[in-house]
Design a protein around this motif. Structure first.
Motif: not given
Lengths: 184, 184
Positions: A125-130, A136-140, A155-157, A161-162
């Motif tokens: 799940r962590l890999d998916e989120y990353r 989708d957010f390279p411009d964070a 980020r909460a996710g 997961e981490q």
DNA sequence: CTATACATGTAACTAGTTACATGATTTA
DNA sequence: TAAATCATGTAACTAGTTACATGTATAG
């Protein structure tokens, strides 16, 4: 809190049918608020009665008709009210922690297996989120408004997961050490 | 999973009345499995019917009689069975994340206030857990068996509160930056 | 010809919350 | 004399899960 408010947020981001909503709850929104399609249909019905959403039947060719739901003025007002309302701490219910606490009342190895399984699931799940974060957010860092808020929830996710993976690792290491100690 | 199994674990650690159990669920066990006294009484009743626990009425002087519950052989077997049984990932339901995601649909400041409140609550809880860790487990690293398992569950609490505090801080910082950016 | 996506629901059940109810003893 | 602790519950309600039910269109 209730599913109603999660639906209001989802529907205000984008109107849609119960089916579409259910699919969104299986992905992005479901990452922090789980809901089945049965629950969603039932709740939408109630929300129409409350006047929080409006329905419109849409005839489609080639596929079944659908009902498109939209947040009404009353729904927007209710959402604003709820957003401002303070709520108590969420009730914690952690099955795996109960199993760890009771590990020695059964086969400790069985519980270790459960922890290892959960560890792997959380890691996936962590890999998916990353991946979503990078795609989708390279411009964070330069995000604003709604996009920023979406990112922060992601980020909460990632953080939780981490956190889960790290705890599982700590548990497995400690339990393995204990196992070896009692054998040797 | 269900409350039944959390009660079996609690009762196998130490037999007691529904009232005593309810108090334990308000503290140590409640840190990872929340349950009200109503729920506990109802569930104990069902567990007696299932034969998982035995009851014994205890007459007391000066205070009301109580019923002491003990895990039966069948209860111990059920607990062993459940400990070995793999279970799916727990459904996530995070109110605060829903509010953050919907922040711009209401007053963003209101949501920031909620996040700040939650941050403080999690920080307090974290302090409590750390105090318990230092007081009750100064010998961490040399723990074994049931004591080790109890410690590991406390570690889950510490990690998840820490994680929550850090996320709230990230959210507050990002939202403040955004606010200033839109003003300046 | 089989599985998946689209699309909507009902019914029965399990779990959890909130409010109410009672009554003794001890401590501030 | 008021509040807290001990002790047990019921009733009504809200929320969530599981199983069942139906039917078309498209992709492999």
């Amino acid at each position: 809190m209730a599913l109603e408010h999660a639906i209001l947020v989802a529907l205000q981001e984008k109107s849609g049918s119960g089916y579409e909503l259910a699919r969104r709850f299986d992905r992005s929104i479901g990452y922090f608020w789980a809901a089945s399609h049965q629950q969603i249909y039932r709740t939408l019905k109630r929300m129409v009665e409350l006047g929080w959403v409006d329905v419109q039947a849409v005839v489609q060719q080639g596929r079944p008709d659908k009902k498109v739901y939209r947040v009404s003025d009353a729904g927007r007002a209710e959402l604003r009210r709820w957003l401002a309302e303070p709520d108590g701490p969420a009730a914690v219910r952690n099955d795996l922690a109960v199993k760890v606490r009771g590990a020695s009342m059964g086969d400790v190895r069985d519980v270790m297996e459960q922890v290892a399984r959960h560890r792997d699931r959380h890691a996936e799940r962590l890999d998916e989120y990353r991946a979503i974060e990078q795609r989708d957010f390279p411009d964070a860092g330069r995000l604003t408004g709604q996009r920023l808020h979406q990112y922060l929830v992601l980020r909460a996710g990632i953080r939780s997961e981490q956190c889960a993976v790290e705890w599982c690792d700590e548990v497995l290491e400690a339990m393995r050490r204990d196992e070896e100690g009692s054998r040797g």
